[in-house]
Design a protein around this motif. Sequence first.
Motif, PDB file in Angstrom:
ATOM      1  N   ASP A 174       0.846  -1.189   0.000  1.00 18.28           N
ATOM      2  CA  ASP A 174       0.000   0.000   0.000  1.00 18.28           C
ATOM      3  C   ASP A 174       0.891   1.252   0.000  1.00 18.28           C
ATOM      4  O   ASP A 174       1.718   1.427   0.889  1.00 18.28           O
ATOM      5  N   PRO A 175       0.746   2.120  -1.010  1.00 14.75           N
ATOM      6  CA  PRO A 175       1.594   3.327  -1.064  1.00 14.75           C
ATOM      7  C   PRO A 175       1.489   4.194   0.186  1.00 14.75           C
ATOM      8  O   PRO A 175       2.438   4.887   0.548  1.00 14.75           O
ATOM      9  N   ASN A 176       0.352   4.150   0.870  1.00 12.45           N
ATOM     10  CA  ASN A 176       0.197   4.951   2.088  1.00 12.45           C
ATOM     11  C   ASN A 176       1.136   4.485   3.202  1.00 12.45           C
ATOM     12  O   ASN A 176       1.377   5.222   4.162  1.00 12.45           O
ATOM     13  N   SER A 177       1.644   3.264   3.096  1.00  6.36           N
ATOM     14  CA  SER A 177       2.478   2.703   4.164  1.00  6.36           C
ATOM     15  C   SER A 177       3.963   2.744   3.828  1.00  6.36           C
ATOM     16  O   SER A 177       4.756   2.093   4.500  1.00  6.36           O
ATOM     17  N   VAL A 178       4.330   3.483   2.781  1.00  7.35           N
ATOM     18  CA  VAL A 178       5.712   3.458   2.321  1.00  7.35           C
ATOM     19  C   VAL A 178       6.683   3.926   3.395  1.00  7.35           C
ATOM     20  O   VAL A 178       7.836   3.469   3.450  1.00  7.35           O
ATOM     21  N   ARG A 179       6.260   4.822   4.293  1.00  3.68           N
ATOM     22  CA  ARG A 179       7.182   5.336   5.300  1.00  3.68           C
ATOM     23  C   ARG A 179       7.541   4.278   6.344  1.00  3.68           C
ATOM     24  O   ARG A 179       8.496   4.457   7.102  1.00  3.68           O
TER      25      ARG A 179
END
Length: 391
Positions: free
Chosen positions: A96-101
């Motif tokens: 999920d791109p939102n979880s990249v951090r």
Amino acid sequence: MGMIGVAANRRKRGLNSIAVNVGAIIGVGYITQSDRQLDQTVAKMAMMHPSDDDFHHIFAEAIEGGYLDSTVGAELSTGLVEISPESVNIPKWYSDPNSVRFIVHQVAGSSDKKGRDNAASVQERLQNCRTEQEVLQTIRETFAAQLRKILQTDLADDEMLAMRGYELGLDSLISVDIRSWFLKHILANIPVLKIMADDVQMKSLAQLAAESIPNSLIPGVRSRSAPTHNSDGTRQSSAVGSRLETQATSVAATPSTPASSVDDATYESVDWKAETAPEDVESKKLDRRVNEPPKVVMLTGISGLLGHHLHNHLLEQQSIETVICVAVQRLLERLERGEIPQASQRIVYYEGDLRERYLGLPETEKDNIFDEVDAIIHNGSETSISSSIRR
């Protein structure tokens, strides 16, 4: 998402607001009462175990983040741990791109490479098979491993493959993922509705995939029975879905064919006109006048949420004398559990299936049933989503 939307709307109007995704708090709430081993699930999802004190700190951070001059925004998520791409158990939120951090030492393109390697490894194992039994065993093992990855569970192969979709909690989105996996790795086109069917075990899907796999993926299997041919020239074997094997074979000259081209070519080779052609059903002209308003109504989908409300609404109409509920699966079981009302003078049930001719109505009674019906409400659908949620 609704709460986040409310918070965002308030901020647009100049009001302090924020929504917090807290996660599982240790020693508090449902996770302490459940017998579903949710603590193991939390660990496999790479989530933290915040304590009651941690929650108080999260609450304080949310207050600070809720001010209009805060850079946090309308949403604050907590409870995830940092994870490396080389981790053994990759959680579902990894892509999920939102979880990249939360991903450390991320390598560009590593996710795509991993997907290609997985596909290659499955097809490489299939190429090394020498018997149909080895093919089936390979598909069973790799399919079970994929299910464990999707469902984040540690069930053994035999136990998992013996279960049905509703027992594993499959929904439409997960079923689409499973179908895509079969199509990408084994070139077997398994329908989503087949995957979600209440009466289909996971080992049956593996068997179906083994029977549908194109010969090009298993060149070492010499004793495979030759398929017969239909009158229209298409190949057919005794296995359900073998026609799809022909389609996959025609577009897969080599095991290294890119998955995207296989998908497109497979869909293009489907005879959609034949697929969507209605079945020939006997037509019969009514010899009577239909009552208006209707007195006898036929209803499908009584066991669903909407069907339940439709049924109650119909019984509230004084003009309706009888509601005939047809295509009810597991009728006796549902009656015993109280999932549907008991039969009465105004409620009549017929067990059956939407996929059967005349919905499974008895041949000796179907004409009389249709002769007395004034209106039909077709609310049923062939899906196990409702039973997954209910169970």
